[in-house]
Design a protein around this motif. Structure first.
Motif, PDB file in Angstrom:
ATOM      1  N   SER A  28       0.845  -1.186   0.000  1.00 13.53           N
ATOM      2  CA  SER A  28       0.000   0.000   0.000  1.00 13.53           C
ATOM      3  C   SER A  28       0.882   1.237   0.000  1.00 13.53           C
ATOM      4  CB  SER A  28      -0.899   0.023   1.238  1.00 13.53           C
ATOM      5  OG  SER A  28      -1.565  -1.204   1.391  1.00 13.53           O
ATOM      6  N   PHE A  83       0.960   5.663  -0.103  1.00 12.25           N
ATOM      7  CA  PHE A  83       0.198   6.844   0.266  1.00 12.25           C
ATOM      8  C   PHE A  83       1.014   8.103   0.006  1.00 12.25           C
ATOM      9  CE2 PHE A  83      -2.899   4.245   2.447  1.00 12.25           C
ATOM     10  CZ  PHE A  83      -2.163   3.156   2.874  1.00 12.25           C
ATOM     11  N   TYR A 140       1.041  12.054   1.378  1.00 11.26           N
ATOM     12  CA  TYR A 140       0.555  13.018   2.349  1.00 11.26           C
ATOM     13  C   TYR A 140       1.113  14.397   1.973  1.00 11.26           C
ATOM     14  CZ  TYR A 140      -0.948   9.329   5.598  1.00 11.26           C
ATOM     15  OH  TYR A 140      -1.592   8.266   6.187  1.00 11.26           O
ATOM     16  N   GLN A 197       2.018  18.102   3.675  1.00 12.31           N
ATOM     17  CA  GLN A 197       2.257  18.733   4.969  1.00 12.31           C
ATOM     18  C   GLN A 197       2.640  20.192   4.760  1.00 12.31           C
ATOM     19  OE1 GLN A 197       5.354  17.031   7.525  1.00 12.31           O
ATOM     20  NE2 GLN A 197       4.233  17.700   9.350  1.00 12.31           N
ATOM     21  N   PRO A 257       0.589  16.095   8.780  1.00 16.26           N
ATOM     22  CA  PRO A 257       0.370  15.528   7.437  1.00 16.26           C
ATOM     23  C   PRO A 257      -1.105  15.270   7.154  1.00 16.26           C
ATOM     24  CG  PRO A 257       2.162  14.387   8.588  1.00 16.26           C
ATOM     25  CD  PRO A 257       1.481  15.244   9.593  1.00 16.26           C
ATOM     26  N   LEU A 315      -3.600  13.280   4.425  1.00 17.71           N
ATOM     27  CA  LEU A 315      -3.647  12.266   3.368  1.00 17.71           C
ATOM     28  C   LEU A 315      -4.325  12.822   2.119  1.00 17.71           C
ATOM     29  CD1 LEU A 315      -3.190   9.241   2.615  1.00 17.71           C
ATOM     30  CD2 LEU A 315      -5.533   8.856   3.411  1.00 17.71           C
ATOM     31  N   SER A 364      -4.133   7.529  -1.967  1.00 17.22           N
ATOM     32  CA  SER A 364      -3.662   6.181  -1.662  1.00 17.22           C
ATOM     33  C   SER A 364      -3.752   5.363  -2.939  1.00 17.22           C
ATOM     34  CB  SER A 364      -4.503   5.548  -0.557  1.00 17.22           C
ATOM     35  OG  SER A 364      -5.867   5.514  -0.921  1.00 17.22           O
ATOM     36  N   TYR A 422      -2.998   1.169  -4.455  1.00 17.34           N
ATOM     37  CA  TYR A 422      -2.699  -0.189  -4.020  1.00 17.34           C
ATOM     38  C   TYR A 422      -2.304  -1.115  -5.164  1.00 17.34           C
ATOM     39  CZ  TYR A 422      -5.322   1.669  -0.073  1.00 17.34           C
ATOM     40  OH  TYR A 422      -5.772   2.459   0.957  1.00 17.34           O
ATOM     41  N   LYS A 437       3.477   0.979   3.009  1.00 17.36           N
ATOM     42  CA  LYS A 437       3.050   0.022   4.041  1.00 17.36           C
ATOM     43  C   LYS A 437       3.231  -1.394   3.514  1.00 17.36           C
ATOM     44  CE  LYS A 437      -0.965  -0.661   7.094  1.00 17.36           C
ATOM     45  NZ  LYS A 437      -1.204  -2.098   6.900  1.00 17.36           N
ATOM     46  N   LYS A 489       3.010  -1.171   9.833  1.00 20.54           N
ATOM     47  CA  LYS A 489       3.848   0.023   9.897  1.00 20.54           C
ATOM     48  C   LYS A 489       3.911   0.772   8.572  1.00 20.54           C
ATOM     49  CE  LYS A 489       7.483  -0.212  12.529  1.00 20.54           C
ATOM     50  NZ  LYS A 489       8.839  -0.499  13.050  1.00 20.54           N
ATOM     51  N   LEU A 490       3.776   2.093   8.651  1.00 20.36           N
ATOM     52  CA  LEU A 490       4.016   2.977   7.520  1.00 20.36           C
ATOM     53  C   LEU A 490       5.444   3.477   7.593  1.00 20.36           C
ATOM     54  CD1 LEU A 490       1.085   5.511   6.894  1.00 20.36           C
ATOM     55  CD2 LEU A 490       1.884   3.686   5.414  1.00 20.36           C
ATOM     56  N   PHE A 542       7.837   6.273   6.177  1.00 21.81           N
ATOM     57  CA  PHE A 542       7.743   7.564   5.490  1.00 21.81           C
ATOM     58  C   PHE A 542       9.066   7.956   4.864  1.00 21.81           C
ATOM     59  CE2 PHE A 542       3.651   9.472   6.492  1.00 21.81           C
ATOM     60  CZ  PHE A 542       3.179   8.659   7.506  1.00 21.81           C
ATOM     61  N   GLY A 543       8.982   8.564   3.687  1.00 22.76           N
ATOM     62  CA  GLY A 543      10.128   9.259   3.142  1.00 22.76           C
ATOM     63  C   GLY A 543      10.299  10.576   3.866  1.00 22.76           C
TER      64      GLY A 543
END
Lengths: 115, 110
Positions: free
Chosen positions: B32, B34, B36, B38, B44, B46, B49, B51, B92, B97-98, B100-101
């Protein structure tokens, strides 16, 4: 509907004091996450709750950090004997489930400043 | 160590142009993806998304996923100054757990 809420929005404390940060997730969300974001940095994972249990605490930086969740709802992140390096924005997020392909929604964060 | 890589930018585009934001990830079992947004001093938000391989469009935003190349991108058409923000890619896997970059800062010039 209401989003994720966090309190306080800002917290200034003196080095060595304890602080407690609160997160109220979206109603019905079983998964809850805490992240830390230092100024100009990315998101650092701290802890994950599925219901009231925390299967992964590996992101907590030290034993001064602890978190709990009750009633599959509100969570508190406690930092004992705060240090200046704890200064950051603490973000809480929630999702319907931790294991499915579920989006995480973030609260507004608590900005912690340790003097 | 699972990693998500983004160019930190800033990516500067003129108003009305297409902004292209890119992200690569290291874990082949990631399922998955995503994006975001910010804004400075905010949390952040969303925005997309995705998949499965291919494109997914939502208004001015298009997310593109190529699992074979382990690459996900976000295109913003007709960029507006209000799009100026940091865009975070998050990945994900089969667990909770996500990852993040560190984000790409986008600047849309009026």
């Amino acid at each position: 509907g209401a989003g994720v809420s966090q309190s306080p929005s800002n917290k200034v404390t003196e080095k060595g004091k304890d602080v407690e940060l609160r997160c109220d997730p979206i109603s019905g969300h079983t998964a809850l996450y805490w992240y830390r974001q230092r100024l100009g940095q990315g998101l650092e994972f701290l802890i994950y709750f599925q219901g009231n249990s925390a299967p992964d605490k590996s992101g907590l930086p030290s034993d001064r950090f602890s978190a709990e969740r009750t009633g599959e709802s509100v969570s508190t992140l406690t930092i004992q004997r705060t240090q200046q390096e704890d200064s950051a924005v603490y973000l809480c997020a929630s999702s319907w489930s931790g294991t499915e392909a579920m989006e995480q929604f973030f609260g507004p964060g608590t900005r912690l400043t340790v003097l | 160590q699972k990693e998500v890589e983004q160019n930190s930018g800033p990516l500067s585009v003129p108003e009305g142009a297409i902004a292209s934001l890119n992200c690569t990830y290291s874990d082949r079992v990631s399922q998955s993806f995503f994006w975001y947004r910010q804004y400075s001093g905010k949390s952040p938000e969303l925005i997309m998304s995705i998949y499965s391989n291919g494109d997914k469009e939502d208004g001015r935003f298009t997310a593109q996923l190529n699992k074979a190349s382990q690459y996900v991108s976000l295109l913003i058409r007709d960029s507006q100054p209000s799009d100026s923000a940091t865009y975070l890619c998050a990945v994900k896997d089969s667990s909770y757990k996500l990852i993040f970059g560190s984000g790409t800062r986008l600047l849309v010039r009026p």
